[in-house]
Design a protein around this motif. Structure first.
Motif, PDB file in Angstrom:
ATOM      1  N   ALA A 254       0.827  -1.206   0.000  1.00 56.69           N
ATOM      2  CA  ALA A 254       0.000   0.000   0.000  1.00 56.69           C
ATOM      3  C   ALA A 254       0.862   1.257   0.000  1.00 56.69           C
ATOM      4  O   ALA A 254       0.588   2.218  -0.735  1.00 56.69           O
ATOM      5  CB  ALA A 254      -0.930  -0.010   1.214  1.00 56.69           C
ATOM      6  N   ALA A 255       1.930   1.263   0.828  1.00 56.61           N
ATOM      7  CA  ALA A 255       2.799   2.434   0.900  1.00 56.61           C
ATOM      8  C   ALA A 255       3.519   2.678  -0.425  1.00 56.61           C
ATOM      9  O   ALA A 255       3.653   3.820  -0.875  1.00 56.61           O
ATOM     10  CB  ALA A 255       3.815   2.250   2.027  1.00 56.61           C
ATOM     11  N   VAL A 256       3.986   1.602  -1.055  1.00 58.71           N
ATOM     12  CA  VAL A 256       4.676   1.743  -2.346  1.00 58.71           C
ATOM     13  C   VAL A 256       3.712   2.264  -3.406  1.00 58.71           C
ATOM     14  O   VAL A 256       4.054   3.152  -4.204  1.00 58.71           O
ATOM     15  CB  VAL A 256       5.290   0.398  -2.773  1.00 58.71           C
ATOM     16  CG1 VAL A 256       5.781   0.462  -4.203  1.00 58.71           C
ATOM     17  CG2 VAL A 256       6.447   0.030  -1.847  1.00 58.71           C
ATOM     18  N   LEU A 257       2.486   1.733  -3.435  1.00 56.97           N
ATOM     19  CA  LEU A 257       1.492   2.191  -4.414  1.00 56.97           C
ATOM     20  C   LEU A 257       1.157   3.664  -4.208  1.00 56.97           C
ATOM     21  O   LEU A 257       1.076   4.436  -5.170  1.00 56.97           O
ATOM     22  CB  LEU A 257       0.232   1.345  -4.314  1.00 56.97           C
ATOM     23  CG  LEU A 257       0.270  -0.040  -4.964  1.00 56.97           C
ATOM     24  CD1 LEU A 257      -0.966  -0.839  -4.592  1.00 56.97           C
ATOM     25  CD2 LEU A 257       0.375   0.091  -6.486  1.00 56.97           C
ATOM     26  N   LEU A 258       0.948   4.061  -2.960  1.00 55.45           N
ATOM     27  CA  LEU A 258       0.633   5.458  -2.672  1.00 55.45           C
ATOM     28  C   LEU A 258       1.761   6.379  -3.106  1.00 55.45           C
ATOM     29  O   LEU A 258       1.541   7.405  -3.770  1.00 55.45           O
ATOM     30  CB  LEU A 258       0.368   5.635  -1.175  1.00 55.45           C
ATOM     31  CG  LEU A 258      -0.962   5.084  -0.644  1.00 55.45           C
ATOM     32  CD1 LEU A 258      -0.936   5.029   0.883  1.00 55.45           C
ATOM     33  CD2 LEU A 258      -2.128   5.941  -1.122  1.00 55.45           C
ATOM     34  N   THR A 259       3.000   6.014  -2.762  1.00 53.05           N
ATOM     35  CA  THR A 259       4.147   6.857  -3.082  1.00 53.05           C
ATOM     36  C   THR A 259       4.408   6.901  -4.583  1.00 53.05           C
ATOM     37  O   THR A 259       4.647   7.980  -5.151  1.00 53.05           O
ATOM     38  CB  THR A 259       5.393   6.348  -2.350  1.00 53.05           C
ATOM     39  OG1 THR A 259       5.124   6.275  -0.945  1.00 53.05           O
ATOM     40  CG2 THR A 259       6.574   7.260  -2.595  1.00 53.05           C
TER      41      THR A 259
END
Length: 345
Positions: A254-259
């Motif tokens: 989720a963090a990688v997708l958001l960033t």
């Protein structure tokens, strides 16, 4: 002094409410919305805040509706969504790595997205859509590589940060090489993108960001309890029933997708993901990841920085990434000095 209140639902569940954190979230939302209204009214054709609100409610004249709804509103929405995504992504990375420097800026995700964008610009002279897709692919590939390299019977926080720093150095060197072999026109275009800017953003950037946030934000908040337990250590988390690796992998994705999506939409806007979670934590004075305050802080920071850049230098003159870089660098230096005086570093 923190005020914690316990609420009991009709089903018998007990909920703990941090009154200070709720107040901080409300104030940050108000600040972000106020800055957004002021920002929409800023430009070569200034519009008073009252007229901006009237236009947003459908009561403006034809000229104001075109300027607000077609030219300025999409830019502001992209700023809010990018800031929120970076703030939430930074809070996730810092909580997973249990390190205040464990942000996308340090781990190399921004550099990975930049590499994907540079490949499309330099090697293929790609369109704006192709550059966006290249940045997204580069960010996702970098995040996947960092996770695999950091894996050793699980992912340890310090190992994740160290691997991220190494990957960041390698990808930065690749980016430098791509710039040296490009022609002057592509190099100038690439440098502008690498600075991070909201200039020229329209509804095509709004909808993918909005859709991603609508899916990922509830998913992340639903796993906030497990993430908070993980800050006490993996052994304690397992004992409390948290499926540590599953939660960690899910939140990392989720963090990688958001960033990566935020970087693809606005370029590598620096320091928002690093500073927003720490500023939010200082305001709430609450332990834990502070996911929702970090999200709101990121949105407020980015639209305020964009307003500062336009107010000081005019629309399109100074990319917002320059402002966030200066403010973030000053904050980081202040933080290091403060930590040194306290004897923690």
């Amino acid at each position: 002094m923190r005020s914690i209140r316990s609420l009991r639902t009709p089903g018998g569940l007990s909920l703990r409410l941090d009154v200070r954190a709720v107040a901080v979230v409300a104030l940050l939302l108000l600040a972000a919305l106020t800055a957004s209204v002021v920002l929409i009214g800023t430009g070569d054709f200034p519009i008073p805040a009252a007229d901006v609100l009237k236009t947003l409610l459908g009561d403006g004249n034809a000229g104001q509706e075109f300027i607000v709804n077609e030219l300025r509103l999409p830019r502001v929405l992209v700023g809010l969504l990018v800031g929120a995504s970076l703030g939430l992504g930074g809070a996730l990375f810092q909580a997973i790595s249990r390190n205040p420097l464990g942000s996308p800026d340090v781990l190399g995700l921004g550099q990975g997205a930049t590499a994907g964008a540079l490949v499309m610009i330099v090697l293929f002279s790609g369109s704006a859509t192709q550059v966006t897709l290249g940045a997204l692919a580069g960010g996702l590939a970098t995040g996947f590589a960092i996770y695999l390299l950091a894996w050793k019977r699980g992912v340890h926080g310090y190992r994740l940060v160290l691997v991220g720093i190494g990957v960041s150095a390698i990808v930065t060197a690749v980016n430098g090489y791509l710039l040296t072999v490009s022609d002057i026109i592509d190099a100038a275009r690439a440098v502008v993108w690498m600075t991070g800017s909201l200039d020229g953003r329209d509804w095509e950037q709004v909808w993918p960001l909005l859709g991603l946030c609508a899916v990922l934000v509830p998913l992340v908040l639903a796993n906030a309890r497990g993430l908070r337990m993980m800050e006490m250590g993996d052994d304690v988390s397992y004992a409390l029933g948290v499926r540590v690796e599953r939660v960690r992998l899910l939140l990392m994705i989720a963090a990688v997708l958001l960033t990566a999506t935020a970087t693809a939409a606005a370029g590598p806007v620096s320091f928002v993901a690093l500073t927003a979670p720490q500023l939010a934590r200082r305001l709430t004075r609450s332990p834990g990841p502070n996911l929702l305050p970090s999200l709101c802080m990121g949105a407020a920071l980015l639209v305020t920085a964009d307003w500062v850049s336009q107010r000081t230098f005019g629309a399109g003159q100074l990319p917002v990434g320059v402002v966030t870089g200066v403010l973030g660098g000053v904050y980081l230096l202040w933080l290091l000095v403060t930590e040194r005086k306290a004897g923690r570093i």
